[in-house]
Design an enzyme around this catalytic site. Structure first.
Site, PDB file in Angstrom:
ATOM      1  N   ASN A 298       0.738  -1.175  -0.162  1.00  0.00           N
ATOM      2  CA  ASN A 298      -0.156   0.046   0.053  1.00  0.00           C
ATOM      3  C   ASN A 298       0.838   1.462   0.071  1.00  0.00           C
ATOM      4  OD1 ASN A 298      -0.369   1.722   2.597  1.00  0.00           O
ATOM      5  ND2 ASN A 298       0.164  -0.208   3.277  1.00  0.00           N
TER       6      ASN A 298
ATOM      7  N   GLY B 248      -0.791   7.080   1.558  1.00  0.00           N
ATOM      8  CA  GLY B 248      -0.255   8.310   1.657  1.00  0.00           C
ATOM      9  C   GLY B 248      -0.739   9.341   2.851  1.00  0.00           C
ATOM     10  N   LEU B 249      -1.483   8.638   4.051  1.00  0.00           N
ATOM     11  CA  LEU B 249      -1.944   9.267   5.197  1.00  0.00           C
ATOM     12  C   LEU B 249      -3.325  10.126   4.919  1.00  0.00           C
ATOM     13  CD1 LEU B 249       1.290  10.397   6.605  1.00  0.00           C
ATOM     14  CD2 LEU B 249      -0.523   9.212   7.939  1.00  0.00           C
TER      15      LEU B 249
ATOM     16  N   ASN C 153       3.175   7.241  15.336  1.00  0.00           N
ATOM     17  CA  ASN C 153       3.832   6.674  13.929  1.00  0.00           C
ATOM     18  C   ASN C 153       4.942   7.309  13.736  1.00  0.00           C
ATOM     19  OD1 ASN C 153       4.246   5.754  11.564  1.00  0.00           O
ATOM     20  ND2 ASN C 153       2.131   5.715  10.649  1.00  0.00           N
TER      21      ASN C 153
ATOM     22  N   CYS D  54       7.872   8.579   9.679  1.00  0.00           N
ATOM     23  CA  CYS D  54       7.775   9.823   8.716  1.00  0.00           C
ATOM     24  C   CYS D  54       9.117  10.725   9.065  1.00  0.00           C
ATOM     25  CB  CYS D  54       6.732  10.853   9.579  1.00  0.00           C
ATOM     26  SG  CYS D  54       7.104  10.912  11.329  1.00  0.00           S
TER      27      CYS D  54
ATOM     28  N   ASN E   5       5.413  -2.266  11.336  1.00  0.00           N
ATOM     29  CA  ASN E   5       4.831  -1.521  10.168  1.00  0.00           C
ATOM     30  C   ASN E   5       5.259  -2.112   8.946  1.00  0.00           C
ATOM     31  OD1 ASN E   5       3.513   0.865   8.522  1.00  0.00           O
ATOM     32  ND2 ASN E   5       4.210   2.455  10.225  1.00  0.00           N
TER      33      ASN E   5
ATOM     34  N   GLY F 257       0.798  -8.542   5.049  1.00  0.00           N
ATOM     35  CA  GLY F 257       0.053  -9.718   5.012  1.00  0.00           C
ATOM     36  C   GLY F 257       0.924 -10.895   5.297  1.00  0.00           C
TER      37      GLY F 257
ATOM     38  N   GLY G  93       0.982  -9.793   9.259  1.00  0.00           N
ATOM     39  CA  GLY G  93       0.539 -11.102   8.630  1.00  0.00           C
ATOM     40  C   GLY G  93      -0.171 -11.962   9.479  1.00  0.00           C
TER      41      GLY G  93
HETATM   42  O1  RRO Z   1      -0.920   5.893   5.106  1.00  0.00           O
HETATM   43  C1  RRO Z   1      -0.212   5.059   4.692  1.00  0.00           C
HETATM   44  O2  RRO Z   1       0.176   4.942   3.257  1.00  0.00           O
HETATM   45  C2  RRO Z   1       0.505   4.209   5.393  1.00  0.00           C
HETATM   46  C3  RRO Z   1       1.242   4.678   6.777  1.00  0.00           C
HETATM   47 BR1  RRO Z   1       0.862   6.175   7.388  1.00  0.00          BR
HETATM   48  C4  RRO Z   1       1.681   3.446   7.508  1.00  0.00           C
HETATM   49  O3  RRO Z   1       2.097   3.736   8.811  1.00  0.00           O
HETATM   50  N1  RRO Z   1       1.894   2.431   7.173  1.00  0.00           N
HETATM   51  C5  RRO Z   1       1.483   2.086   5.843  1.00  0.00           C
HETATM   52  O4  RRO Z   1       1.864   1.080   5.430  1.00  0.00           O
HETATM   53  N2  RRO Z   1       0.863   2.913   4.947  1.00  0.00           N
END
Ligand code: RRO
Length: 298
Positions: free
Chosen positions: A69, A72-73, A127, A130, A191, A216, A243
């Site tokens: 994924n 993007g928050l 989190n 960042c 994460n 997963g 997972g």
């Molecule tokens: O929003 C995301 O794309 C995202 C976040 Br903030 C995260 O901490 N971990 C992730 O896999 N996607």
């Protein structure tokens, strides 16, 4: 009854941040959701100081035994969350953990102070995957940055602070120990793992952002190893995830030292996965069949 950082929980299964939209689930399932809420505490999607639209599609790509994924928050920002989402999340029948992220210490502090004042919130997950805009470094990839952030945030709230660790480091134990030194009450991991996919039709990156995070069953053995490393490095409780799709999977993380486990990607396939994993943990279904003997060549 598990107890986690002073919070009494009905069972040891929570959700991984961003993998279950409890407000949408309430719209779909109505009050029936509350009669059988899948998690013993609910962790919100990560919020940021200001609203964000998130990345353009394609945001999700299926991979063997997992998915990548780059969402993007997307979120309403701190003010929008407090005004619109918090009142609805406060109605859930379980304690609420709010996940927060910011790109400098001042903004992180502003969020922790505001969240810390709300009695609807039981704990805050930080989190740290960042960048710090001042140093340009990913906070959670650097023990020094992580410790300094926690030292700044710790005095701002009495609520438990949970640090969500990134797996994209050589030594997650060092970052976890730094979080503990800074005053964290717990760490959660993992994460997602940095990953890419190529769209076979276009031969271009499958995700609009070019790359994303893998989750997963594919990541489970990596998550388990990181949990063992982190658990050995800290004295604070750990939340293990990566997972987990069954009671047998969850029991491995608990055996490796986790106080709680979180279900993430499996929620997209089975919105009741949390309850199922919790039920399986209490039954023989959490026991794996004995392994097939391997031919001994000696
Ligand atoms: O929003 C995301 O794309 C995202 C976040 Br903030 C995260 O901490 N971990 C992730 O896999 N996607």
């Amino acid at each position: 009854m598990p107890e986690f950082c002073g919070i009494a929980l009905g069972h040891p299964v929570v959700n991984a941040s961003g993998t279950y939209d409890a407000i949408a689930a309430r719209r779909v399932f109505g009050d029936a959701l509350f009669a059988d809420f899948p998690f013993s505490a609910f962790v919100s999607k990560t919020i940021t100081p200001r609203p964000r639209a998130g990345n353009s599609p394609q945001r999700i790509w299926e991979t063997p035994a997992g998915m990548i994924n780059s969402i993007g928050l997307p979120n309403k920002g701190l003010e929008g969350f407090l005004a619109e989402d918090l009142p609805q999340l406060a109605e859930l029948p379980v304690p609420l953990i709010v996940s927060a992220m910011a790109t400098d210490r001042e903004q992180f502090s502003r969020m922790v102070e505001a969240l810390g004042k709300r009695e609807e919130i039981a704990a805050i997950e930080l989190n740290v995957s960042c960048p710090n805009v001042e140093s340009g470094l990913i906070v959670g990839e650097q023990p020094g940055e992580t410790e300094a952030l926690l030292e700044a945030l710790r005095p701002l709230t009495a609520k438990p602070l949970i640090v969500k660790l990134t797996p994209n480091v050589a030594d997650p134990g060092a970052v976890a120990a730094a979080a503990e030194r800074g005053g964290a009450d717990a760490v959660s991991l993992i994460n997602t793992l940095k990953a890419s996919a190529i769209d076979p039709h276009s031969s271009a990156p499958a995700l609009a952002a070019g790359h994303g995070g893998l989750s997963g069953p594919a990541v489970r053995p990596i998550a388990l190893q990181q949990l063992r490393t982190v658990d050995a490095a800290v004295g604070i409780p750990t939340i293990g995830m990566g997972g987990i799709a069954s009671g047998a999977d969850a029991s491995e993380f608990l055996a490796a030292g986790a106080s709680l486990v979180a279900v993430g990607t499996e929620n997209f396939r089975d919105p009741r996965a949390g309850s199922r994993v919790a039920e399986e943990l209490t039954s023989t279904a959490s026991q794996r069949p004995a392994p097939t003997p391997v031919l001994d060549l000696e």
